[in-house]
Enzyme design. Structure first.
Site, PDB file in Angstrom:
ATOM      1  N   SER A  16      33.770  32.291  44.695  1.00  0.00           N
ATOM      2  CA  SER A  16      33.556  32.383  46.138  1.00  0.00           C
ATOM      3  C   SER A  16      34.883  32.764  46.780  1.00  0.00           C
ATOM      4  O   SER A  16      35.903  32.111  46.525  1.00  0.00           O
ATOM      5  CB  SER A  16      33.104  31.028  46.695  1.00  0.00           C
ATOM      6  OG  SER A  16      31.932  30.605  46.046  1.00  0.00           O
ATOM      7  N   ASN A  18      36.784  32.055  49.145  1.00  0.00           N
ATOM      8  CA  ASN A  18      37.226  31.168  50.229  1.00  0.00           C
ATOM      9  C   ASN A  18      38.595  30.557  49.939  1.00  0.00           C
ATOM     10  O   ASN A  18      39.038  29.640  50.605  1.00  0.00           O
ATOM     11  CB  ASN A  18      36.174  30.077  50.509  1.00  0.00           C
ATOM     12  CG  ASN A  18      35.805  29.319  49.260  1.00  0.00           C
ATOM     13  OD1 ASN A  18      36.582  29.301  48.296  1.00  0.00           O
ATOM     14  ND2 ASN A  18      34.645  28.707  49.249  1.00  0.00           N
ATOM     15  N   ALA A 250      42.160  22.100  42.617  1.00  0.00           N
ATOM     16  CA  ALA A 250      41.494  22.631  43.799  1.00  0.00           C
ATOM     17  C   ALA A 250      42.245  23.864  44.260  1.00  0.00           C
ATOM     18  O   ALA A 250      43.409  24.069  43.914  1.00  0.00           O
ATOM     19  CB  ALA A 250      41.468  21.582  44.908  1.00  0.00           C
ATOM     20  N   LYS A 251      41.542  24.665  45.037  1.00  0.00           N
ATOM     21  CA  LYS A 251      42.133  25.936  45.427  1.00  0.00           C
ATOM     22  C   LYS A 251      43.439  25.769  46.205  1.00  0.00           C
ATOM     23  O   LYS A 251      44.318  26.569  46.091  1.00  0.00           O
ATOM     24  CB  LYS A 251      41.138  26.734  46.259  1.00  0.00           C
ATOM     25  CG  LYS A 251      40.140  27.473  45.371  1.00  0.00           C
ATOM     26  CD  LYS A 251      39.189  28.343  46.143  1.00  0.00           C
ATOM     27  CE  LYS A 251      38.333  29.152  45.174  1.00  0.00           C
ATOM     28  NZ  LYS A 251      37.008  29.466  45.644  1.00  0.00           N
ATOM     29  N   ARG A 252      43.528  24.758  47.004  1.00  0.00           N
ATOM     30  CA  ARG A 252      44.703  24.676  47.863  1.00  0.00           C
ATOM     31  C   ARG A 252      45.719  23.616  47.434  1.00  0.00           C
ATOM     32  O   ARG A 252      46.692  23.374  48.108  1.00  0.00           O
ATOM     33  CB  ARG A 252      44.264  24.427  49.309  1.00  0.00           C
ATOM     34  CG  ARG A 252      43.684  25.658  49.928  1.00  0.00           C
ATOM     35  CD  ARG A 252      42.884  25.353  51.179  1.00  0.00           C
ATOM     36  NE  ARG A 252      41.818  26.306  51.368  1.00  0.00           N
ATOM     37  CZ  ARG A 252      40.614  26.234  50.805  1.00  0.00           C
ATOM     38  NH1 ARG A 252      40.308  25.215  50.013  1.00  0.00           N
ATOM     39  NH2 ARG A 252      39.707  27.154  51.013  1.00  0.00           N
TER      40      ARG A 252
END
Ligand code: GLU
Length: 287
Positions: A16, A18, A250-252
């Site tokens: 995704s 995002n 996690a992405k961030r």
């Protein structure tokens, strides 16, 4: 003698857009890529870009550059934003069969009323199930989501099974996620409906993804039965975990993104080799 032909594996990586990809995504993409390669099959890239508010389409280019940097080869299929008509048609069919009901509940209302915690958060307590669908859709201006009436759906399909390459045969138990949303408020489809339809349309034979989506597969198997879709196999691989918190990357948070590493001049082929050899940076391990 049987001449039954075994289909070549078709796997996919379905990020995704995002947030930037991180090591966990690299591990996942490499796993799917290598399984397809080993079996002489095909590895697909599908951009899951219908999460309207958070979607940043420009990240798709970054993802492609990341995968190329890792040394992977893929065939890209249509992004979800190009498939909205198929989501609408499937939702219409299920609605016509009386298996969806409109829901106006907010997240806060659900959290306050839920009695059970499920694998994806509070299990929907069924507030809108018996409210009378036609009235709810006529509530001028109030956005509605459409939920799957899982009990009614299971009554129609009977017991279902699915097969995971690592965990083995599973009895489908979609009820543990409750009446999931299939059409989101102001969005054409939820992840469950879109990904299930896409995997069928793309001819995916082995859905390779992280173990965090294991429970979602119970719902996907039910949707396949309801919509007469082919049933693939699944391969839910273990996740890369942050040792400090025991939670998935996690992405961030945690480690630098793949794009950061690439731009800093790190060698993608070496990183891919390390991940294949289960050699992870300090503080990260396989769950
Ligand atoms: N789009 C999902 C994600 O980025 C993955 C969905 C899937 O592999 O089924 O987490």
């Amino acid at each position: 003698m049987s001449h039954e032909r075994h289909p070549l594996p078709v796997t996919r990586f379905a990020p995704s857009p995002n947030g930037s990809l991180h090591l966990g995504h690299a591990f996942s993409a490499i796993a799917a890529h290598d399984i397809a390669r080993a079996g002489g099959g095909r590895f697909l890239l599908r951009i899951e870009d219908i999460d309207g508010a958070r979607s940043r389409p420009e990240l798709a280019g970054e993802f492609r550059a990341d995968l190329a940097w890792l040394g992977l080869e893929w065939r890209e299929v249509a992004p979800q934003s190009a498939r909205l008509a198929s989501y609408a048609a499937a939702a219409q069919r299920l609605r016509g069969e009386g298996l969806l009901y409109p829901c106006t509940c907010t997240r806060a209302e659900i959290a306050a009323r839920a009695k059970q915690a499920g694998p994806e958060g509070p299990v929907y307590p069924g507030t809108c199930r018996n409210r009378g669908g036609a009235d709810a859709t006529a509530e001028g201006g109030v956005p509605v989501a459409w939920r799957l009436d899982v009990a009614a759906a299971l009554a129609r399909t009977g017991p279902l099974e699915w097969d995971d390459a690592l965990a083995g045969p599973q009895a489908a138990d979609p009820a543990r996620l409750g009446d999931v949303v299939l059409v989101r408020k102001n969005e054409p489809a939820s992840y469950h409906l879109a990904a299930t339809l896409d995997d069928a349309a793309d001819g995916v034979t082995l859905v390779t993804r992280g173990h965090d989506l294991f429970a979602a597969t119970h719902v996907h198997r039910l949707l396949q039965a309801l919509l007469d879709l082919p049933v693939p196999k699944w391969h839910h691989h273990p996740l890369l975990l942050d040792d400090a918190t025991g939670t998935k990357l996690a992405k961030r948070r945690n480690s630098p993104s793949l794009a950061d590493r690439r731009r800093a001049g790190e060698c993608g082929a070496e990183l891919a080799a390390a991940l294949r050899g289960r050699r992870f940076p300090a503080g990260i391990s396989l769950g």
